[in-house]
Design a protein around this motif. Structure first.
Motif, PDB file in Angstrom:
ATOM      1  N   ARG A  44      22.022  44.442 -18.903  1.00  8.78           N
ATOM      2  CA  ARG A  44      22.735  45.719 -18.963  1.00  8.78           C
ATOM      3  C   ARG A  44      22.421  46.501 -20.223  1.00  8.78           C
ATOM      4  O   ARG A  44      22.410  47.726 -20.208  1.00  8.78           O
ATOM      5  N   ASP A  45      22.150  45.791 -21.316  1.00  8.97           N
ATOM      6  CA  ASP A  45      21.854  46.485 -22.575  1.00  8.97           C
ATOM      7  C   ASP A  45      20.398  46.943 -22.663  1.00  8.97           C
ATOM      8  O   ASP A  45      19.970  47.470 -23.675  1.00  8.97           O
ATOM      9  N   GLY A  46      19.623  46.732 -21.579  1.00  9.55           N
ATOM     10  CA  GLY A  46      18.236  47.192 -21.543  1.00  9.55           C
ATOM     11  C   GLY A  46      17.221  46.164 -22.011  1.00  9.55           C
ATOM     12  O   GLY A  46      16.025  46.409 -21.962  1.00  9.55           O
ATOM     13  N   GLN A  47      17.688  45.024 -22.468  1.00  7.11           N
ATOM     14  CA  GLN A  47      16.788  43.983 -22.958  1.00  7.11           C
ATOM     15  C   GLN A  47      16.137  43.260 -21.777  1.00  7.11           C
ATOM     16  O   GLN A  47      16.812  42.845 -20.837  1.00  7.11           O
ATOM     17  N   THR A  48      14.814  43.109 -21.816  1.00 11.66           N
ATOM     18  CA  THR A  48      14.088  42.400 -20.765  1.00 11.66           C
ATOM     19  C   THR A  48      14.158  40.907 -21.036  1.00 11.66           C
ATOM     20  O   THR A  48      13.877  40.447 -22.136  1.00 11.66           O
ATOM     21  N   MET A  49      14.554  40.175 -20.013  1.00 13.30           N
ATOM     22  CA  MET A  49      14.700  38.725 -20.129  1.00 13.30           C
ATOM     23  C   MET A  49      13.755  38.045 -19.150  1.00 13.30           C
ATOM     24  O   MET A  49      13.365  38.628 -18.143  1.00 13.30           O
ATOM     25  N   GLU A  50      13.417  36.812 -19.453  1.00 11.36           N
ATOM     26  CA  GLU A  50      12.515  36.037 -18.623  1.00 11.36           C
ATOM     27  C   GLU A  50      13.149  34.677 -18.364  1.00 11.36           C
ATOM     28  O   GLU A  50      13.670  34.042 -19.278  1.00 11.36           O
ATOM     29  N   SER A  51      13.107  34.256 -17.105  1.00  9.14           N
ATOM     30  CA  SER A  51      13.656  32.966 -16.724  1.00  9.14           C
ATOM     31  C   SER A  51      12.571  32.181 -16.007  1.00  9.14           C
ATOM     32  O   SER A  51      11.983  32.677 -15.048  1.00  9.14           O
ATOM     33  N   LYS A  52      12.302  30.962 -16.476  1.00 14.75           N
ATOM     34  CA  LYS A  52      11.274  30.128 -15.863  1.00 14.75           C
ATOM     35  C   LYS A  52      11.920  28.965 -15.133  1.00 14.75           C
ATOM     36  O   LYS A  52      12.931  28.436 -15.583  1.00 14.75           O
ATOM     37  N   ALA A  53      11.298  28.582 -14.020  1.00 15.15           N
ATOM     38  CA  ALA A  53      11.755  27.419 -13.263  1.00 15.15           C
ATOM     39  C   ALA A  53      10.539  26.556 -12.951  1.00 15.15           C
ATOM     40  O   ALA A  53       9.463  27.073 -12.657  1.00 15.15           O
ATOM     41  N   THR A  54      10.715  25.257 -13.024  1.00 14.14           N
ATOM     42  CA  THR A  54       9.651  24.316 -12.692  1.00 14.14           C
ATOM     43  C   THR A  54       9.993  23.640 -11.374  1.00 14.14           C
ATOM     44  O   THR A  54      11.115  23.155 -11.200  1.00 14.14           O
ATOM     45  N   HIS A  55       9.049  23.651 -10.451  1.00 18.07           N
ATOM     46  CA  HIS A  55       9.245  23.095  -9.122  1.00 18.07           C
ATOM     47  C   HIS A  55       8.298  21.909  -8.923  1.00 18.07           C
ATOM     48  O   HIS A  55       7.115  22.001  -9.236  1.00 18.07           O
ATOM     49  N   SER A  56       8.823  20.821  -8.390  1.00 20.67           N
ATOM     50  CA  SER A  56       7.983  19.682  -8.013  1.00 20.67           C
ATOM     51  C   SER A  56       7.449  19.965  -6.617  1.00 20.67           C
ATOM     52  O   SER A  56       8.202  20.317  -5.711  1.00 20.67           O
ATOM     53  N   VAL A  57       6.131  19.822  -6.454  1.00 21.00           N
ATOM     54  CA  VAL A  57       5.470  20.120  -5.186  1.00 21.00           C
ATOM     55  C   VAL A  57       4.654  18.908  -4.764  1.00 21.00           C
ATOM     56  O   VAL A  57       4.001  18.274  -5.604  1.00 21.00           O
ATOM     57  N   VAL A  58       4.683  18.595  -3.482  1.00 22.42           N
ATOM     58  CA  VAL A  58       3.857  17.525  -2.931  1.00 22.42           C
ATOM     59  C   VAL A  58       3.103  18.098  -1.729  1.00 22.42           C
ATOM     60  O   VAL A  58       3.669  18.829  -0.929  1.00 22.42           O
ATOM     61  N   VAL A  59       1.807  17.803  -1.663  1.00 29.25           N
ATOM     62  CA  VAL A  59       0.957  18.240  -0.551  1.00 29.25           C
ATOM     63  C   VAL A  59       0.251  16.998  -0.021  1.00 29.25           C
ATOM     64  O   VAL A  59      -0.231  16.169  -0.795  1.00 29.25           O
ATOM     65  N   TRP A  60       0.169  16.885   1.303  1.00 28.36           N
ATOM     66  CA  TRP A  60      -0.380  15.696   1.944  1.00 28.36           C
ATOM     67  C   TRP A  60      -1.712  15.968   2.619  1.00 28.36           C
ATOM     68  O   TRP A  60      -2.011  17.098   2.985  1.00 28.36           O
ATOM     69  N   GLY A  61      -2.496  14.901   2.808  1.00 29.08           N
ATOM     70  CA  GLY A  61      -3.689  14.904   3.653  1.00 29.08           C
ATOM     71  C   GLY A  61      -4.875  15.642   3.070  1.00 29.08           C
ATOM     72  O   GLY A  61      -5.096  15.678   1.861  1.00 29.08           O
ATOM     73  N   GLN A  62      -5.648  16.238   3.978  1.00 29.06           N
ATOM     74  CA  GLN A  62      -6.882  16.917   3.587  1.00 29.06           C
ATOM     75  C   GLN A  62      -6.604  18.108   2.684  1.00 29.06           C
ATOM     76  O   GLN A  62      -7.392  18.418   1.787  1.00 29.06           O
TER      77      GLN A  62
END
Length: 174
Positions: A44-62
């Motif tokens: 609201r005060d005009g300040q730009t904020m940044e929020s980071k999130a880390t996601h665990s990802v799993v992919v299978w096969g080829q």
């Protein structure tokens, strides 16, 4: 009325660390990685904020084997899949719970385009990785521009008849 439920996740982010490719006892490939997403918002005060999130990802096969050759730390990746919760027993015998995205679609956005492969034009996406941490970009062969889509041309409206000089009495059906 039926109960409707949806379990869908779609993230675009950067790979954190080196993806880990392993094989199960049945010789199925499984790729585990962490993907960082960044959200930018203005307070609201005009300040730009940044929020980071880390996601665990799993992919299978080829897909897992293909991605391992394309991804490196700080590579941009698109993951689409489902969110799943699972548990396992750690080395001390304690039960641990994990929430992860099981990637059904995984696309390395920084990967070079191969001949004959369809790809969207590369855009300059901005992400919040400090410059000293960015991975070197692979050299790409010059690409010829794909033909641009040309929408069909609008046909001119049919000519309108000239205004009639008929009086209302002449317009009666009897």
């Amino acid at each position: 009325m039926q109960n409707i439920s949806v379990n869908k996740a779609l993230i675009i982010g950067v790979v954190d660390g080196v993806p880990d490719l392993r094989y199960t006892q049945n010789n199925s490939a499984v790729l585990n990685m962490r993907v960082i997403t960044t959200e930018t918002y203005v307070k609201r005060d005009g300040q730009t904020m940044e929020s980071k999130a880390t996601h665990s990802v799993v992919v299978w096969g080829q897909k897992a084997e293909s991605l391992k050759n394309l991804l490196q730390p700080n590579s941009r990746v698109l993951i689409e899949g489902r969110i799943r919760n699972r548990s396992y027993d750690d080395n001390t015998g304690q039960k641990k719970w994990v929430t992860e995205i099981e990637g059904q679609t995984a696309i390395a956005l920084d990967a070079p385009v191969q001949q004959g492969a369809y790809a969207q034009p590369q855009q300059n996406y901005h992400h919040s990785v400090p410059p000293q941490q960015t991975a070197p970009q692979p050299q790409q062969a010059p690409q010829t521009a794909a033909p641009q889509y040309q929408p069909p041309q609008q046909q001119a409206a049919p000519p309108q008849p000239a205004p009639s000089t008929v009086t209302p009495e002449d317009d009666l059906p009897f």
